[in-house]
Design a protein around this motif. Structure first.
Motif, PDB file in Angstrom:
ATOM      1  N   PHE A 352       0.831  -1.194   0.000  1.00 46.63           N
ATOM      2  CA  PHE A 352       0.000   0.000   0.000  1.00 46.63           C
ATOM      3  C   PHE A 352       0.872   1.253   0.000  1.00 46.63           C
ATOM      4  O   PHE A 352       1.805   1.381   0.791  1.00 46.63           O
ATOM      5  CB  PHE A 352      -0.909   0.017   1.230  1.00 46.63           C
ATOM      6  N   PHE A 353       0.540   2.155  -0.915  1.00 41.78           N
ATOM      7  CA  PHE A 353       1.160   3.472  -0.967  1.00 41.78           C
ATOM      8  C   PHE A 353       0.057   4.508  -0.772  1.00 41.78           C
ATOM      9  O   PHE A 353      -1.111   4.161  -0.633  1.00 41.78           O
ATOM     10  CB  PHE A 353       1.880   3.680  -2.304  1.00 41.78           C
ATOM     11  N   THR A 354       0.397   5.780  -0.760  1.00 41.25           N
ATOM     12  CA  THR A 354      -0.615   6.818  -0.612  1.00 41.25           C
ATOM     13  C   THR A 354      -1.519   6.837  -1.842  1.00 41.25           C
ATOM     14  O   THR A 354      -1.085   7.193  -2.937  1.00 41.25           O
ATOM     15  CB  THR A 354       0.036   8.199  -0.419  1.00 41.25           C
ATOM     16  N   ASN A 355      -2.766   6.370  -1.677  1.00 39.10           N
ATOM     17  CA  ASN A 355      -3.773   6.351  -2.745  1.00 39.10           C
ATOM     18  C   ASN A 355      -3.409   5.470  -3.934  1.00 39.10           C
ATOM     19  O   ASN A 355      -3.933   5.647  -5.028  1.00 39.10           O
ATOM     20  CB  ASN A 355      -4.077   7.771  -3.227  1.00 39.10           C
ATOM     21  N   SER A 356      -2.504   4.520  -3.767  1.00 42.08           N
ATOM     22  CA  SER A 356      -2.201   3.548  -4.810  1.00 42.08           C
ATOM     23  C   SER A 356      -1.712   2.268  -4.145  1.00 42.08           C
ATOM     24  O   SER A 356      -1.435   2.241  -2.939  1.00 42.08           O
ATOM     25  CB  SER A 356      -1.164   4.088  -5.797  1.00 42.08           C
ATOM     26  N   SER A 357      -1.587   1.196  -4.930  1.00 38.88           N
ATOM     27  CA  SER A 357      -1.151  -0.080  -4.364  1.00 38.88           C
ATOM     28  C   SER A 357      -0.579  -0.958  -5.471  1.00 38.88           C
ATOM     29  O   SER A 357      -0.811  -0.738  -6.664  1.00 38.88           O
ATOM     30  CB  SER A 357      -2.314  -0.796  -3.672  1.00 38.88           C
ATOM     31  N   LEU A 358       0.159  -1.972  -5.042  1.00 35.85           N
ATOM     32  CA  LEU A 358       0.764  -2.938  -5.951  1.00 35.85           C
ATOM     33  C   LEU A 358       0.344  -4.332  -5.503  1.00 35.85           C
ATOM     34  O   LEU A 358       0.591  -4.735  -4.365  1.00 35.85           O
ATOM     35  CB  LEU A 358       2.287  -2.814  -5.946  1.00 35.85           C
ATOM     36  N   ASP A 359      -0.325  -5.080  -6.394  1.00 34.54           N
ATOM     37  CA  ASP A 359      -0.756  -6.451  -6.111  1.00 34.54           C
ATOM     38  C   ASP A 359       0.191  -7.429  -6.790  1.00 34.54           C
ATOM     39  O   ASP A 359       0.456  -7.309  -8.002  1.00 34.54           O
ATOM     40  CB  ASP A 359      -2.173  -6.691  -6.647  1.00 34.54           C
TER      41      ASP A 359
END
Length: 751
Positions: A352-359
């Motif tokens: 989780f990043f600020t208002n984004s994410s990596l799956d």
């Protein structure tokens, strides 16, 4: 691979040093301002949630800075979505509007994890618990209760989904977040999955190749695994079910516990069935089967990372019925039969990043399929030789190993745009170890690149995407050139570009219109390219065609929905045009007594739709009247009808629900009539199938005994003991009828 795992574990440890945020609030009744107890608050982006306490208060900890959507749901209230921004010290006050409409759930199989009412694509969803209430004997039988979904069956133990007339490799199945690979090309091959440890099923009807790649041309069956226990809790449950028709029993037990960050669960299931009985009282010889299933998982989550490691082992021994012969209630395996071991290991990670994410999802699957043959010997000496041959090993044994991966970046929102970029693929090997070979040893590799974006306004949502895929298939030369069992080597590459565009528009209050147009593709599978052998479950000799091309389709889908507090109605129509449709065709010759079928191609089209209504009139909100219809037609360009097209069906259900009673709570009862019309639009090697009607009913409820909650259920299927044959039954050419009356009794305890 190992470096990736080490990196993810390191991120899991170091992420605890980041600042922690919490979201807290209170859920109240919009009309009375009373607190709503046991309401579910779920953050779909984080796949994390909580329950409200007696005062309606909730708190979710360990959340990173950013914007989130809270999905709030509770029985008896309309589900709603509330946006929050963190960090924030304000308590969120959420009002829920009372409603008799069933609460909505977040749809996981679509790219942006929204509620059904917010999705651009209509998705059918149902919990496994509700499907089990119907008395379904298997997972395949349960999903056939969904509109537009049927199953191709070979007896009671083998079934696979049919979505709008398409099945096998045209329907992709996802379990534990990874694509299932288990030699699903064969009509006589089942799912290799148990409903045990599965929370819900979602069905995308239509081409989903944009999200999932090749083999999703007809749709996707997405199985959501059981959730972990809520933080700081431990759950233990056990269940026993009895089925009268096949004298079948199923036992199930599960344990799960969760701390603030670490979570664990384990579940085991064992089912065994005798030969099933038809409506005329005859048992179908060798329709017996048994299944063992084991699932476990370990999860971890903090404000910057979520990881979920799961494993599923499924072992099935399934008889292949060929006739109504010796009448027996034995559960011991009888030749011919399949023995299948299926392993699924999945590792689901989210950063989780600020208002984004990596799956990042990685899956390893191992499928070991064995078939033991019956030589129909009559005297004891020959039977002894047959038993000795079985001891020496199976006639057919195939090992299928698959490593698949799925990486998606959910980018930060750009205004009203939300975008996903991704890459998916797999590496697969097929190896033979038995005396007989149906398909050769081979390697298959896939890779696909995709981008999909969602644009949101108050009344309008637009979703669009593009994708490129490449599939490589390379098989070994096997056998001796010139002989009947020879397999020539192949080395083929298949490419395809695809796109989709969908629009959802709120025409006016509570009236939603959805229009979707999408292209999809499917590369021919190994069986279609290389088959050279007889299939026990289909009684035919199949010949592959190494020159087959991609299937490429264009589908248009229109859905209209209206709902208010006490009434819902929907209609969904589709038109699906498929270029180079691959099909089996009789070759008008025999090999060792089996008719020969060969794979050919021709353009085809399928069209039809589903419609339904749900009435729960005020003030008798405990009464539910539900009705649905499903229609599909399929034909080739040369005018021939496509095979295995489901007949038109109507389903009508009267259902009552009472939350509280004198002794029981969560009480329910239902009465269902499913009417299937004559199927006269048959292919060249099919015969007409007469229509039939099936009556089902059931009741259930729960009560507390000290600190233990006990659920009791009883249901009956085909209560009038109708004698019938489904058009999608593989036993239809032999005149073998489907199952007669079945009474199911289930007892479940929660500790």
């Amino acid at each position: 691979m190992y470096k990736l795992i080490y990196l993810l574990l390191a991120l899991a440890v170091t992420s605890t040093t980041f600042a922690q945020n919490s979201v807290k609030g209170k859920v109240i009744d919009a009309e009375t301002n009373d607190p709503v107890m046991s309401a579910t608050i779920y953050i779909s982006k984080l796949e994390k949630g909580a329950l409200t306490n007696f005062e309606g208060i909730f708190q979710i900890d360990n959340i990173s800075k950013g914007d989130y959507n809270l999905v709030i749901s509770s029985i008896g209230y309309s589900t709603r979505t509330v946006k929050v921004s963190l960090p924030s010290n304000e308590e969120v006050i959420i009002q829920l509007q009372p409603s008799a409409i069933e609460m909505e759930a977040v749809i996981v199989s679509t790219p942006f994890h929204k509620l059904q009412s917010e999705n651009v694509v209509r998705v059918e969803r149902e919990t496994i618990d509700n499907l089990n209430k119907s008395g379904a004997v298997s997972l395949a039988e349960g999903i056939a209760l969904l509109p537009g979904v049927e199953t191709v069956t070979t007896g009671a133990g083998i079934g696979k989904p049919v979505i709008r007339g398409l099945s096998s490799n045209r329907v992709l199945i996802y379990a534990q977040g990874v694509r299932l690979e288990n030699q699903q090309y064969g009509d006589e091959h089942g799912l290799g999955l148990s409903s045990s440890g599965v929370e819900s099923v979602e069905v995308i009807k239509g081409p989903a190749s944009l999200l999932y790649g090749s083999d999703a041309l007809g749709g996707v069956l997405y199985l959501n695994p059981e959730k972990y226990a809520v933080p700081a809790s431990t759950d233990l449950d056990a269940k026993v079910t009895y089925h009268s028709n096949s004298l079948g029993t199923e036992t199930n037990a599960g344990f799960k516990t969760s701390g603030e960050r670490l979570k664990f669960l384990v579940r085991g299931n064992y089912a065994t069935h005798s030969d099933y009985e038809t409506g005329n009282g005859m048992r179908v010889t060798n329709s017996r089967f048994d299944e063992k299933d084991f699932k476990t998982g370990i999860g971890y989550q903090d404000e910057k990372y979520r990881g979920d490691l799961r494993y599923n082992y499924n072992n099935s021994t399934i008889g292949i019925p060929e006739e109504i012969g010796e009448q027996s209630a034995s559960k011991k395996e009888l030749l011919p039969y399949q023995q299948i071991d299926n392993h699924i290991l999945s590792f689901d990670n989210k950063l989780f990043f600020t208002n984004s994410s990596l799956d990042i999802k990685v899956g390893y699957l191992f499928n070991n399929r064995k078939e033991f043959e019956d030589h129909h010997e009559e005297n004891e000496e020959e039977q002894g030789e047959e038993e000795q041959e079985e001891e020496e090993g199976p006639a057919l044994e195939m090992h299928l190993e698959t490593l698949n991966y799925d990486l998606k970046y959910n980018s930060a929102k750009w205004g009203n745009f939300e975008t996903i970029f991704g890459v998916q693929g797999m590496f697969q090997t097929n190896k033979n170890f038995g005396e007989e070979i149906l398909i050769p040893d081979a390697n298959v590799s896939d890779i696909g690149f995709l981008a999909v974006t969602h644009y949101h306004l108050e009344k309008l949502d637009i979703q669009a995407g593009v994708r490129f895929d490449n599939r490589s298939i390379e098989s070994r030369e096997m056998g001796v050139f010139g002989e009947e069992e020879y397999f020539a080597p192949i080395d083929r590459n298949f490419n395809s570009y695809n796109g989709s565009l969908g629009i959802k528009y709120n025409l006016f209050s509570r009236f939603i219109a959805r229009v979707n147009v999408a292209t999809g593709f499917r590369a021919p599978n190994l069986a279609e390219l290389t088959s050279n052998g007889a299939h026990e479950g289909t009684n035919r000799f199949e010949l592959g065609n190494s020159g087959l091309n991609n299937e490429q389709n264009l589908q248009l889908d229109l859905a209209l929905e209206y709902s208010n507090e006490h009434f819902e109605i929907f209609t969904n129509v589709f038109y699906n045009n498929i270029n180079d449709y691959i099909f089996l065709n009789p070759a008008n010759r025999f090999i060792e007594g089996d008719p020969v079928f060969e794979y050919l191609q021709n353009d085809a089209k399928l069209y039809g739709g589903e419609a339904g209504l749900h009435l729960h009139p005020h003030p008798i909100d405990w009464l539910h009247l539900e009705s649905s219809v499903a229609i599909v037609k399929g034909e080739r360009e040369d005018g021939e009808n496509l095979p295995l097209i489901p007949a038109t069906s109507f389903t009508n259900t009267l259902r009552v629900e009472f939350d509280k009673g004198a002794w029981f709570k969560s009480n329910y009862g239902f009465l269902t009539v499913k009417s299937v019309l004559d199927q006269e639009n048959v292919s060249a090697f099919e015969t007409r199938t007469p229509g039939y009607s099936l009556l089902s009913a059931g009741i259930g409820g729960s009560f507390n005994l000290n600190k233990t909650m006990i659920n009791l259920r009883i249901s009956g299927n085909n209560l009038l003991n109708e004698t019938y044959i489904s058009h999608l039954s593989r036993l239809k050419p032999d005149g073998i009828q489907d199952r007669g009356r079945n009474i199911s009794l289930s007892v479940q305890t929660f500790f």
